[in-house]
Design a protein around this motif. Sequence first.
Motif, PDB file in Angstrom:
ATOM      1  N   THR A   1       0.835  -1.193   0.000  1.00 47.53           N
ATOM      2  CA  THR A   1       0.000   0.000   0.000  1.00 47.53           C
ATOM      3  C   THR A   1       0.873   1.246   0.000  1.00 47.53           C
ATOM      4  O   THR A   1       2.059   1.203   0.353  1.00 47.53           O
ATOM      5  CB  THR A   1      -0.910   0.035   1.239  1.00 47.53           C
ATOM      6  OG1 THR A   1      -0.091   0.115   2.405  1.00 47.53           O
ATOM      7  CG2 THR A   1      -1.803  -1.195   1.298  1.00 47.53           C
ATOM      8  N   VAL A   2       0.288   2.353  -0.387  1.00 48.13           N
ATOM      9  CA  VAL A   2       0.999   3.638  -0.380  1.00 48.13           C
ATOM     10  C   VAL A   2       1.406   3.989   1.051  1.00 48.13           C
ATOM     11  O   VAL A   2       2.514   4.471   1.298  1.00 48.13           O
ATOM     12  CB  VAL A   2       0.122   4.745  -1.005  1.00 48.13           C
ATOM     13  CG1 VAL A   2       0.760   6.107  -0.839  1.00 48.13           C
ATOM     14  CG2 VAL A   2      -0.129   4.450  -2.476  1.00 48.13           C
ATOM     15  N   ARG A   3       0.527   3.718   1.984  1.00 41.28           N
ATOM     16  CA  ARG A   3       0.823   4.018   3.392  1.00 41.28           C
ATOM     17  C   ARG A   3       2.053   3.250   3.874  1.00 41.28           C
ATOM     18  O   ARG A   3       2.943   3.813   4.519  1.00 41.28           O
ATOM     19  CB  ARG A   3      -0.387   3.668   4.251  1.00 41.28           C
ATOM     20  CG  ARG A   3      -0.207   3.948   5.722  1.00 41.28           C
ATOM     21  CD  ARG A   3      -1.517   3.675   6.478  1.00 41.28           C
ATOM     22  NE  ARG A   3      -1.323   3.856   7.884  1.00 41.28           N
ATOM     23  CZ  ARG A   3      -1.079   2.857   8.738  1.00 41.28           C
ATOM     24  NH1 ARG A   3      -1.027   1.617   8.299  1.00 41.28           N
ATOM     25  NH2 ARG A   3      -0.911   3.095  10.013  1.00 41.28           N
ATOM     26  N   ASN A   4       2.126   1.967   3.552  1.00 38.48           N
ATOM     27  CA  ASN A   4       3.279   1.161   3.951  1.00 38.48           C
ATOM     28  C   ASN A   4       4.550   1.600   3.228  1.00 38.48           C
ATOM     29  O   ASN A   4       5.650   1.566   3.798  1.00 38.48           O
ATOM     30  CB  ASN A   4       3.019  -0.319   3.715  1.00 38.48           C
ATOM     31  CG  ASN A   4       2.054  -0.893   4.722  1.00 38.48           C
ATOM     32  OD1 ASN A   4       1.827  -0.319   5.777  1.00 38.48           O
ATOM     33  ND2 ASN A   4       1.473  -2.036   4.397  1.00 38.48           N
ATOM     34  N   ALA A   5       4.429   1.999   1.967  1.00 39.35           N
ATOM     35  CA  ALA A   5       5.598   2.480   1.222  1.00 39.35           C
ATOM     36  C   ALA A   5       6.121   3.777   1.840  1.00 39.35           C
ATOM     37  O   ALA A   5       7.337   3.959   1.982  1.00 39.35           O
ATOM     38  CB  ALA A   5       5.246   2.697  -0.243  1.00 39.35           C
TER      39      ALA A   5
ATOM     40  N   LEU B   1       5.734   4.681   4.944  1.00 42.36           N
ATOM     41  CA  LEU B   1       6.297   4.293   6.237  1.00 42.36           C
ATOM     42  C   LEU B   1       7.699   3.699   6.060  1.00 42.36           C
ATOM     43  O   LEU B   1       8.630   4.023   6.812  1.00 42.36           O
ATOM     44  CB  LEU B   1       5.371   3.290   6.937  1.00 42.36           C
ATOM     45  CG  LEU B   1       5.836   2.761   8.289  1.00 42.36           C
ATOM     46  CD1 LEU B   1       5.895   3.909   9.299  1.00 42.36           C
ATOM     47  CD2 LEU B   1       4.914   1.676   8.769  1.00 42.36           C
ATOM     48  N   ALA B   2       7.866   2.851   5.068  1.00 39.77           N
ATOM     49  CA  ALA B   2       9.179   2.251   4.796  1.00 39.77           C
ATOM     50  C   ALA B   2      10.196   3.323   4.406  1.00 39.77           C
ATOM     51  O   ALA B   2      11.331   3.321   4.893  1.00 39.77           O
ATOM     52  CB  ALA B   2       9.063   1.205   3.691  1.00 39.77           C
ATOM     53  N   ALA B   3       9.793   4.251   3.529  1.00 42.41           N
ATOM     54  CA  ALA B   3      10.695   5.315   3.123  1.00 42.41           C
ATOM     55  C   ALA B   3      11.083   6.203   4.296  1.00 42.41           C
ATOM     56  O   ALA B   3      12.256   6.559   4.457  1.00 42.41           O
ATOM     57  CB  ALA B   3      10.051   6.146   2.012  1.00 42.41           C
ATOM     58  N   ARG B   4      10.107   6.557   5.138  1.00 45.72           N
ATOM     59  CA  ARG B   4      10.418   7.388   6.311  1.00 45.72           C
ATOM     60  C   ARG B   4      11.352   6.656   7.267  1.00 45.72           C
ATOM     61  O   ARG B   4      12.256   7.254   7.846  1.00 45.72           O
ATOM     62  CB  ARG B   4       9.125   7.772   7.051  1.00 45.72           C
ATOM     63  CG  ARG B   4       8.582   9.087   6.583  1.00 45.72           C
ATOM     64  CD  ARG B   4       7.460   9.564   7.480  1.00 45.72           C
ATOM     65  NE  ARG B   4       6.256   9.609   6.651  1.00 45.72           N
ATOM     66  CZ  ARG B   4       5.145   8.942   6.880  1.00 45.72           C
ATOM     67  NH1 ARG B   4       5.014   8.203   7.952  1.00 45.72           N
ATOM     68  NH2 ARG B   4       4.129   9.037   6.072  1.00 45.72           N
ATOM     69  N   THR B   5      11.124   5.369   7.445  1.00 45.13           N
ATOM     70  CA  THR B   5      11.966   4.578   8.338  1.00 45.13           C
ATOM     71  C   THR B   5      13.398   4.531   7.814  1.00 45.13           C
ATOM     72  O   THR B   5      14.349   4.681   8.577  1.00 45.13           O
ATOM     73  CB  THR B   5      11.401   3.150   8.484  1.00 45.13           C
ATOM     74  OG1 THR B   5      10.065   3.226   8.984  1.00 45.13           O
ATOM     75  CG2 THR B   5      12.255   2.319   9.429  1.00 45.13           C
ATOM     76  N   LEU B   6      13.548   4.327   6.521  1.00 45.94           N
ATOM     77  CA  LEU B   6      14.881   4.272   5.944  1.00 45.94           C
ATOM     78  C   LEU B   6      15.588   5.630   6.016  1.00 45.94           C
ATOM     79  O   LEU B   6      16.786   5.693   6.247  1.00 45.94           O
ATOM     80  CB  LEU B   6      14.809   3.807   4.489  1.00 45.94           C
ATOM     81  CG  LEU B   6      14.392   2.358   4.288  1.00 45.94           C
ATOM     82  CD1 LEU B   6      14.253   2.037   2.807  1.00 45.94           C
ATOM     83  CD2 LEU B   6      15.384   1.426   4.950  1.00 45.94           C
ATOM     84  N   TRP B   7      14.837   6.694   5.817  1.00 37.72           N
ATOM     85  CA  TRP B   7      15.443   8.034   5.924  1.00 37.72           C
ATOM     86  C   TRP B   7      15.883   8.279   7.335  1.00 37.72           C
ATOM     87  O   TRP B   7      16.861   8.864   7.635  1.00 37.72           O
ATOM     88  CB  TRP B   7      14.465   9.109   5.473  1.00 37.72           C
ATOM     89  CG  TRP B   7      14.544   9.367   4.002  1.00 37.72           C
ATOM     90  CD1 TRP B   7      13.736   8.844   3.043  1.00 37.72           C
ATOM     91  CD2 TRP B   7      15.473  10.211   3.335  1.00 37.72           C
ATOM     92  NE1 TRP B   7      14.112   9.311   1.817  1.00 37.72           N
ATOM     93  CE2 TRP B   7      15.175  10.146   1.962  1.00 37.72           C
ATOM     94  CE3 TRP B   7      16.535  10.990   3.758  1.00 37.72           C
ATOM     95  CZ2 TRP B   7      15.911  10.846   1.016  1.00 37.72           C
ATOM     96  CZ3 TRP B   7      17.257  11.681   2.812  1.00 37.72           C
ATOM     97  CH2 TRP B   7      16.937  11.609   1.454  1.00 37.72           C
TER      98      TRP B   7
END
Length: 140
Positions: free
Chosen positions: A128-132, A134-140
């Motif tokens: 989902t866009v929400r999970n994507a 979240l993943a991008a924010r976590t990696l940043w």
Amino acid sequence: MKDLRRYLVLKYIQYLVLSSSNALSTLLGLLGSSYTLLTLQSDKVSSKSTTVLISSLAKADILVVISLLSQLFLWTFEVRGSSPASSSPLLQNLLTANTHLSCLLLSCVALEAFLITFYPTQSRHLRTVRNARLAARTLW
């Protein structure tokens, strides 16, 4: 979209095939990222999880731009006797962070492609866009 696929191929080559960063691959990566960010602003591009990850990948090159501008500033004003051959640890860390972040984001895109190909219906709730985001924010 074909342009986004070409951009991903460019990034895979830049970070996974060419293990050492050189000026030509960095310049091509920056140009590709700039073009991709412009392409993603179009109304024709839908907001999907892959698009979110690709956008974050393109934004990761902001670290390279900051590093290059900082190095140019140091050389221009000759801060602490810096020379083109030397580089501060902070600038090197920005380039290293860009490489690591880009590789992790490329891994997320590859994982999503794997899930789409082999488990399309079972993994739909994960892709989902929400999970994507979240993943991008976590990696940043």
